[in-house]
Design a protein around this motif. Structure first.
Motif, PDB file in Angstrom:
ATOM      1  N   MET A 193     -11.585 -36.478 -18.505  1.00  0.00           N
ATOM      2  CA  MET A 193     -12.937 -36.292 -18.005  1.00  0.00           C
ATOM      3  C   MET A 193     -13.015 -35.157 -16.998  1.00  0.00           C
ATOM      4  N   TYR A 194     -11.855 -34.702 -16.495  1.00  0.00           N
ATOM      5  CA  TYR A 194     -11.888 -33.539 -15.617  1.00  0.00           C
ATOM      6  C   TYR A 194     -12.373 -32.311 -16.349  1.00  0.00           C
ATOM      7  N   ALA A 195     -12.127 -32.265 -17.665  1.00  0.00           N
ATOM      8  CA  ALA A 195     -12.467 -31.053 -18.407  1.00  0.00           C
ATOM      9  C   ALA A 195     -13.956 -30.745 -18.319  1.00  0.00           C
ATOM     10  N   PRO A 196     -14.849 -31.681 -18.712  1.00  0.00           N
ATOM     11  CA  PRO A 196     -16.261 -31.359 -18.568  1.00  0.00           C
ATOM     12  C   PRO A 196     -16.662 -31.126 -17.111  1.00  0.00           C
ATOM     13  N   LEU A 197     -16.031 -31.871 -16.207  1.00  0.00           N
ATOM     14  CA  LEU A 197     -16.392 -31.710 -14.800  1.00  0.00           C
ATOM     15  C   LEU A 197     -16.061 -30.306 -14.318  1.00  0.00           C
ATOM     16  N   LEU A 198     -14.825 -29.863 -14.582  1.00  0.00           N
ATOM     17  CA  LEU A 198     -14.418 -28.538 -14.119  1.00  0.00           C
ATOM     18  C   LEU A 198     -15.221 -27.459 -14.828  1.00  0.00           C
ATOM     19  N   ALA A 199     -15.451 -27.653 -16.137  1.00  0.00           N
ATOM     20  CA  ALA A 199     -16.246 -26.671 -16.872  1.00  0.00           C
ATOM     21  C   ALA A 199     -17.629 -26.562 -16.254  1.00  0.00           C
ATOM     22  N   GLY A 200     -18.210 -27.708 -15.935  1.00  0.00           N
ATOM     23  CA  GLY A 200     -19.549 -27.703 -15.366  1.00  0.00           C
ATOM     24  C   GLY A 200     -19.592 -27.041 -14.005  1.00  0.00           C
ATOM     25  N   SER A 207      -9.487 -28.891  -7.332  1.00  0.00           N
ATOM     26  CA  SER A 207      -8.731 -28.932  -8.581  1.00  0.00           C
ATOM     27  C   SER A 207      -7.242 -28.982  -8.301  1.00  0.00           C
ATOM     28  N   ALA A 208      -6.811 -28.214  -7.282  1.00  0.00           N
ATOM     29  CA  ALA A 208      -5.389 -28.237  -6.950  1.00  0.00           C
ATOM     30  C   ALA A 208      -4.990 -29.607  -6.427  1.00  0.00           C
ATOM     31  N   ASN A 240     -19.588 -14.139 -12.709  1.00  0.00           N
ATOM     32  CA  ASN A 240     -19.836 -15.118 -11.641  1.00  0.00           C
ATOM     33  C   ASN A 240     -19.198 -16.483 -11.870  1.00  0.00           C
ATOM     34  N   VAL A 241     -18.492 -16.684 -12.978  1.00  0.00           N
ATOM     35  CA  VAL A 241     -17.816 -17.971 -13.108  1.00  0.00           C
ATOM     36  C   VAL A 241     -16.549 -17.936 -12.268  1.00  0.00           C
ATOM     37  N   VAL A 242     -16.024 -19.131 -11.965  1.00  0.00           N
ATOM     38  CA  VAL A 242     -14.736 -19.192 -11.277  1.00  0.00           C
ATOM     39  C   VAL A 242     -13.679 -19.090 -12.366  1.00  0.00           C
ATOM     40  N   LYS A 243     -13.102 -17.904 -12.490  1.00  0.00           N
ATOM     41  CA  LYS A 243     -12.395 -17.576 -13.723  1.00  0.00           C
ATOM     42  C   LYS A 243     -11.241 -18.534 -14.073  1.00  0.00           C
ATOM     43  N   PRO A 244     -10.274 -18.749 -13.163  1.00  0.00           N
ATOM     44  CA  PRO A 244      -9.127 -19.591 -13.576  1.00  0.00           C
ATOM     45  C   PRO A 244      -9.551 -20.984 -14.000  1.00  0.00           C
ATOM     46  N   ILE A 245     -10.464 -21.576 -13.228  1.00  0.00           N
ATOM     47  CA  ILE A 245     -10.893 -22.943 -13.550  1.00  0.00           C
ATOM     48  C   ILE A 245     -11.648 -22.957 -14.872  1.00  0.00           C
ATOM     49  N   PHE A 246     -12.488 -21.952 -15.043  1.00  0.00           N
ATOM     50  CA  PHE A 246     -13.259 -21.845 -16.287  1.00  0.00           C
ATOM     51  C   PHE A 246     -12.331 -21.760 -17.484  1.00  0.00           C
ATOM     52  N   MET A 247     -11.196 -21.032 -17.298  1.00  0.00           N
ATOM     53  CA  MET A 247     -10.289 -20.884 -18.430  1.00  0.00           C
ATOM     54  C   MET A 247      -9.432 -22.130 -18.644  1.00  0.00           C
TER      55      MET A 247
END
Lengths: 180, 204, 330
Positions: free
Chosen positions: C132-139, A32-33, C73-80
């Motif tokens: 499209m990064y949004a759904p990818l990172l969320a997933g 991501s970074a 268990n989520v990756v918090k910063p990315i999830f947010m």
């Protein structure tokens, strides 16, 4: 003034992002970074009035890093830290520091000596896209076409590699073997 | 053994097996299938149908709390205990058939012999947590005493809310106001029931 | 001084555009529920306000006041961050979109475009692809198998349809000779006969299909298809973060509608007696209606069908279109 603020902001962001890429142990953070850093780099292009290059930077690198994500998804559990297995720490650190200093030296040498000058200074009234087209299709025509041919070859070889057994589903193969 | 042999369960002779569309083999056939599917206009038929329904504006929504669906007589919801039309006393004779036939064992009744030496039902309750609304109790009842009502709003504060005798029995004041309707639904005699009564051998 | 005025004007425009588009995106959810309901012989939301018009406010209050749950268990910063990317990229894309013809208020000419960069079209597509990064990172960050599958599908969808949308838009760009949306609009001045759709019908169809895919609308909404992967990338989300995803989706829908209207359907030029702004509104609303209409009528495609149709049918067609356009132009 605004340009200076924007420049320093983007510089800090880009450097910070790439530091995360290098130092994070979590594949998801790194990727991501990396994506963020690549997008922030396009800010410099916009500051230099190279809109086209900036947008191309965004489009190309989103697609490219998307592919990196796909690999990351396949190879790692991206929510967990990756265990790194480094054996020769000293050598790696020395070599990478040396090479970094070397690269900085190479890049800074022409700036320091003041001998840097634009080969194709931008012409008033001619857009970004036209300039790039002119240069690409006159001076750099042969490298451009060569790159195109290489990409085509890579694409065809990729298709041929995958093409084997592409038409058959796993069920078809089992049926052919007589397992069903 | 082939899969077909497994599937053949000796159903009626005219049974047609449909293996699905023939699978396109070559890419040209695949392309032709794609073209025929895309250009045939089936997609546009779908578009037209939903647009037609929108223009026609034939809305079938029932706005529930304001409007309520009228249930048919054969609908099986919360039970009711009825009274005799002549005297107003309970129809239930305490025979216990419903208790016996209930397949989820949710009916419970207590009876005693009262001072007129008639059987009196003291307790009658249905555990609606277990009742599956099969309707056997209503069907088996010889007196048409227990029937299915049509109230389908089952939310309540307590589990026992609908299941006691007092809840199910038609209240006397309501009965006197002639509110009790003869039950037309599940377990009741149909209008032409007489026609189907066969003479017993004794009548000959 | 001029610079300051420019900045003030841009900021005001940005705030107005943001507010209007966010409001429209919210309103689009209401319209969608109504239209889908009518097409399925239902009434849709009816209870909040007259004909359910205030449903939007009710939904907004609900979304804003809900607890912001971040699962274990989520990756918090990315999830947010992921939902913010969805909304932000959708709103960044509107910066280069001209909505109406320029008009004058109190002797001050206003161009209803936040920033007229001369690569506007590419900029919008770049912003959409960042989206499209949004759904990818969320997933990836959700630590949930459905989300992961949704993210994987987002990758294949982006990688497939970026190509088609880019190639299909090349034909019009070659004819107009500019990537600026204002130039594209000006190219089609002079009535319906001058619309680009008559000269580039194939590109129009291809771009429309790609638009459906890039906004994850129905025939291609496999990254959040309930029947297969619960709610896809949004499975673990709730409250305002979930809401941001959907504001982003609807804002993208509006952007794509505006793009199609400008590139192919004559833009904000006057038609006959209809002034340009109204014509634009009509076109965009019709196009959004088409999005909803298709959702009511058509089934989904499978991921393999999506890639098949993209790489084996649409991409060659787009290439042929570019080739023919080139031959005709030369």
């Amino acid at each position: 003034m605004f340009e200076a603020i924007a420049f320093y902001m983007f510089s800090i962001l880009v450097i910070g992002m790439f530091l995360i890429v290098v130092f994070s142990k979590n594949a998801l953070y790194s990727m991501s970074a990396l994506a963020g850093g690549m997008i922030f780099i396009s800010g410099f292009f916009f500051l230099l009035d190279a809109d086209f290059l900036g947008v191309v930077q965004i489009i190309v690198y989103t697609g490219a890093i998307m592919a990196v994500y796909a690999f990351g998804m396949m190879f790692f559990d991206t929510t967990r830290d990756v265990k790194e297995n480094i054996r020769f720490k000293k050598i790696i650190y020395t070599l990478s520091t040396l090479s970094a200093i070397f690269v900085i030296f190479i890049l800074l040498a022409p700036v320091y000596s003041g001998k840097i000058e634009a080969l194709y200074p931008s012409i008033q009234g001619v857009g970004n896209i036209q300039m790039i087209g002119l240069i690409l299709f006159t001076k750099y025509l042969v490298p451009f076409e060569l790159a195109a041919i290489m990409l085509l070859a890579a694409m065809i070889s990729g298709i041929v590699l995958v093409k084997i057994k592409m038409e058959e589903t796993p069920t078809d193969i089992e049926v052919a073997k007589g397992e069903k | 053994m082939e899969l077909r042999g497994f599937k053949n369960r000796n159903v009626s002779p005219g049974y047609i097996f449909f293996e699905g569309e023939p699978k396109p083999l070559t890419s040209w056939e695949q392309f032709k299938r794609f073209l025929s599917r895309a250009v045939k206009g089936e997609l546009f038929v779908g578009l037209w149908i939903v647009l037609r329904e929108m223009i026609r504006f034939d809305i079938h929504t029932l706005q529930y709390p304001m409007e309520k669906l009228k249930m048919g007589p054969r609908y099986r919801a919360i039970h009711k205990l009825l009274r005799l039309f002549d005297s107003g006393s309970e129809r239930c004779i305490g025979c216990g058939l419903c208790e016996k036939i209930c397949i989820s064992n949710c009916i419970k009744m207590d009876t005693k012999v009262d001072e007129k030496s008639r059987k009196l039902v003291t307790q009658y309750s249905i555990n609606f947590g277990r009742c599956i609304f099969c309707g056997y109790c209503a069907e088996v009842c010889p007196e048409l005493a227990i029937v299915h009502g049509s109230s389908y709003e089952h939310a309540s504060e307590q589990r026992a809310s609908f299941g006691l005798k007092e809840d199910m029995l038609t209240p006397l004041d309501k009965f006197k106001a002639n509110k009790q309707k003869e039950f037309p639904g599940f377990g009741a005699l149909s209008k032409d029931a007489d026609k189907f009564v066969k003479k017993t051998p004794l009548a000959y | 001084m001029i610079e300051t005025a420019l900045i003030v004007e841009t900021v005001v425009k940005a705030i107005i555009a943001l507010a209007v588009i966010a409001g429209m995106a919210g309103f689009a959810t209401f319209i969608e529920r109504k239209v889908l309901a009518f097409m399925q012989r239902r009434l849709g939301p009816m209870h909040v306000g007259p004909y359910g018009l205030l449903q939007l406010a009710a939904d907004g209050i609900k979304l804003f006041t809900k607890e912001d749950i971040i699962p274990q268990n989520v990756v918090k910063p990315i999830f947010m961050i992921a939902p913010v990317i969805a909304a932000a990229s959708a709103f960044v894309a509107i910066a280069a979109v001209p909505y109406f013809p320029e008009f004058t208020v109190f002797g001050y000419t206003i161009h209803p475009i936040i920033s007229d960069i001369n690569v506007g079209l590419l900029f919008i597509m770049g912003a959409a692809s960042v989206g499209m990064y949004a759904p990818l990172l969320a997933g990836l960050s959700s630590h949930n198998k459905w989300s992961l599958l949704g993210g994987a599908r987002a990758v294949i969808q982006l990688l497939s349809f970026e190509v088609v949308s880019g190639l299909s838009i090349l034909g019009p760009v070659m004819m107009i000779g500019s990537l600026s949306l204002i130039n594209m609009n000006d190219y089609q001045i002079g009535g319906v006969a001058n619309w680009l759709i008559w000269k580039q019908p194939l590109a129009f169809v291809l771009f429309a299909i790609a638009g459906f895919a890039e906004t994850n609308r129905t025939p291609f909404d496999l990254i959040e298809f309930e029947a297969e992967i619960v709610s896809g990338y949004a499975t673990e989300y709730s409250g305002m973060r979930w809401g941001l995803f959907f504001i982003g989706e609807y804002a993208n829908m509006i952007t794509i509608s505006v793009l199609v209207s400008i590139i192919f359907l004559g833009g904000y030029n006057d038609i006959w007696i209809i002034p340009g702004a109204i014509a634009m509104l009509i076109k965009v609303s019709l196009w959004i209606f088409l999005f909803l209409w298709v959702r009511a009528a058509w089934p989904h495609v499978r991921p393999d069908q999506l890639m098949w149709v993209c790489w084996k049918v649409l991409m060659p067609l787009a290439l042929i279109n570019v080739l023919i356009t080139g031959i005709v132009l030369v």
